[in-house]
Scaffold this active site. Structure first.
Site, PDB file in Angstrom:
ATOM      1  N   LYS A  39      76.948  36.137  -7.181  1.00 59.77           N
ATOM      2  CA  LYS A  39      77.651  35.343  -6.254  1.00 59.77           C
ATOM      3  C   LYS A  39      78.909  34.575  -6.969  1.00 59.77           C
ATOM      4  O   LYS A  39      78.450  34.065  -7.832  1.00 59.77           O
ATOM      5  CB  LYS A  39      77.096  34.944  -5.219  1.00 59.77           C
ATOM      6  CG  LYS A  39      76.720  36.230  -4.179  1.00 59.77           C
ATOM      7  CD  LYS A  39      76.180  35.940  -2.916  1.00 59.77           C
ATOM      8  CE  LYS A  39      75.663  37.288  -2.193  1.00 59.77           C
ATOM      9  NZ  LYS A  39      74.830  37.093  -0.848  1.00 59.77           N
ATOM     10  N   ARG A  52      67.338  39.480  -3.423  1.00 55.22           N
ATOM     11  CA  ARG A  52      68.025  40.605  -3.195  1.00 55.22           C
ATOM     12  C   ARG A  52      68.799  40.682  -4.400  1.00 55.22           C
ATOM     13  O   ARG A  52      69.553  39.789  -4.567  1.00 55.22           O
ATOM     14  CB  ARG A  52      68.491  40.736  -1.891  1.00 55.22           C
ATOM     15  CG  ARG A  52      69.433  42.095  -1.872  1.00 55.22           C
ATOM     16  CD  ARG A  52      70.429  41.792  -0.527  1.00 55.22           C
ATOM     17  NE  ARG A  52      71.136  42.836  -0.238  1.00 55.22           N
ATOM     18  CZ  ARG A  52      72.190  43.039  -0.975  1.00 55.22           C
ATOM     19  NH1 ARG A  52      72.895  41.978  -1.572  1.00 55.22           N
ATOM     20  NH2 ARG A  52      73.156  44.016  -0.698  1.00 55.22           N
TER      21      ARG A  52
HETATM   22  N1  PMM Z   1      74.654  39.806   0.216  1.00 58.82           N
HETATM   23  C1  PMM Z   1      75.489  40.892   0.270  1.00 58.82           C
HETATM   24  C2  PMM Z   1      75.200  42.000   0.835  1.00 58.82           C
HETATM   25  N2  PMM Z   1      74.004  41.885   1.792  1.00 58.82           N
HETATM   26  N3  PMM Z   1      72.269  41.170   2.505  1.00 58.82           N
HETATM   27  C3  PMM Z   1      71.481  39.883   2.611  1.00 58.82           C
HETATM   28  N4  PMM Z   1      70.351  40.053   3.308  1.00 58.82           N
HETATM   29  N5  PMM Z   1      71.675  38.843   2.104  1.00 58.82           N
HETATM   30  C4  PMM Z   1      72.804  38.642   1.324  1.00 58.82           C
HETATM   31  O1  PMM Z   1      72.858  37.737   0.647  1.00 58.82           O
HETATM   32  C5  PMM Z   1      73.560  39.666   1.223  1.00 58.82           C
HETATM   33  C6  PMM Z   1      73.352  40.999   1.906  1.00 58.82           C
HETATM   34  C7  PMM Z   1      76.743  40.698  -0.728  1.00 58.82           C
HETATM   35  O2  PMM Z   1      77.114  41.798  -1.464  1.00 58.82           O
HETATM   36  P1  PMM Z   1      76.430  42.772  -2.360  1.00 58.82           P
HETATM   37  O3  PMM Z   1      75.953  43.785  -1.777  1.00 58.82           O
HETATM   38  O4  PMM Z   1      77.377  43.186  -3.286  1.00 58.82           O
HETATM   39  O5  PMM Z   1      75.359  41.689  -3.255  1.00 58.82           O
END
Ligand code: PMM
Length: 268
Positions: A208, A247
């Site tokens: 990020k 994640r």
């Molecule tokens: N960040 C992204 C997408 N989905 N879901 C959860 N639970 N937590 C997160 O921090 C989160 C998410 C940002 O985009 P990416 O899929 O490219 O990492």
């Protein structure tokens, strides 16, 4: 031990891995590879949530995710579906997904919580203030840790009210979502307050902007794909604060990191 959830974005425009998979088959191969690397879950997403992203139609989202979810589930992979839409959650659970990861915590689709209650699957409720196209206008906090925790306590109460078992709910502070760079560090430092709420906690720091800013040289942010070592460091530290899961895009790096954290803690 803290579990690792692999990110599998089947979108042309996600911020770090968008456009990586040319076909459902290549996405499935990548997901199976994440499990081989140690992922406990693979989180499939068909709508980019990067800041400024415009929404895709329901039909497009379904077309992107359902074949990949079905194929991964048939390979025995534990699949989570990253969506804010109840019909996508429903279709993906029918295709074999066993967790719904909703970055809006039920706020984007009024029928999401009742749908999840009916589907009886795990549910990630993330802290969210606005759709991605607008979220950078909602980054003001007086006390970010307290405000995010209170908002998540309210989402937990709404989940239970809708009939979702409390032990099905996982809380996520939503790093990078309507947050300024320093807010993400404050939220990580404030993890004990979040973990103290009770449910399992998930952290999504992977690649990020706040990591790009930390590693910047002459104010040029570190490119997304060169943020995996910093991501793994966050995973190790988060593991020592009792988070349930991280994640991440680079599964192997974070699996190694949480193993180091666990061995260190065991010896303490
Ligand atoms: N960040 C992204 C997408 N989905 N879901 C959860 N639970 N937590 C997160 O921090 C989160 C998410 C940002 O985009 P990416 O899929 O490219 O990492």
């Amino acid at each position: 031990m803290t579990i690792v959830i692999g990110v599998l974005n089947v979108t042309p425009d996600s911020f770090s891995d968008g456009g990586r998979y040319e076909s459902p088959a290549s996405a499935v191969e990548a997901g199976v590879g994440m499990v081989a690397d140690g992922a406990s879950w693979v989180d499939v997403g068909g709508e980019s949530t990067r800041p400024g992203a415009e929404r895709v139609s329901l039909e497009t989202e379904l077309e992107r995710v359902v074949p990949v979810v079905a194929a991964l589930a048939s390979e025995g992979v534990a699949v989570s579906i990253d969506t804010t839409r109840a019909p996508v959650a429903r279709a993906c659970v029918a295709a074999g997904a066993r967790m719904v990861n909703d970055v809006s915590g039920g706020l984007a689709d009024p029928s999401m919580l009742a749908t999840v209650a009916e589907l009886d699957v795990d549910y990630v409720a993330m802290h969210w203030r606005a759709q991605s196209a607008q979220m950078d206008a909602f980054t003001h906090y007086t006390d970010v840790v307290e405000e995010v925790c209170e908002a998540l306590e309210q989402r937990l109460a709404a989940c239970v009210e809708a009939g979702i078992a409390a032990d099905r709910v996982i809380l996520d502070p939503g790093l990078g979502f309507a947050k300024q760079v320093h807010h993400n560090w404050e939220l990580l430092a404030g993890l004990p307050r979040l973990v103290g709420i009770g449910p399992r906690v998930l952290i999504g720091a992977s690649r990020k902007r706040f990591l790009g800013a930390l590693l910047a040289v002459d104010t040029v942010a570190r490119p997304e794909t060169q943020r995996d070592v910093a991501t793994a460091a966050v995973s190790a530290l988060a593991a020592t604060r009792g988070v349930w899961g991280v994640r991440v895009h680079d599964v192997l790096g974070s699996c190694d990191a949480v193993k180091v954290a666990a061995a260190w803690q065991e010896a303490t």
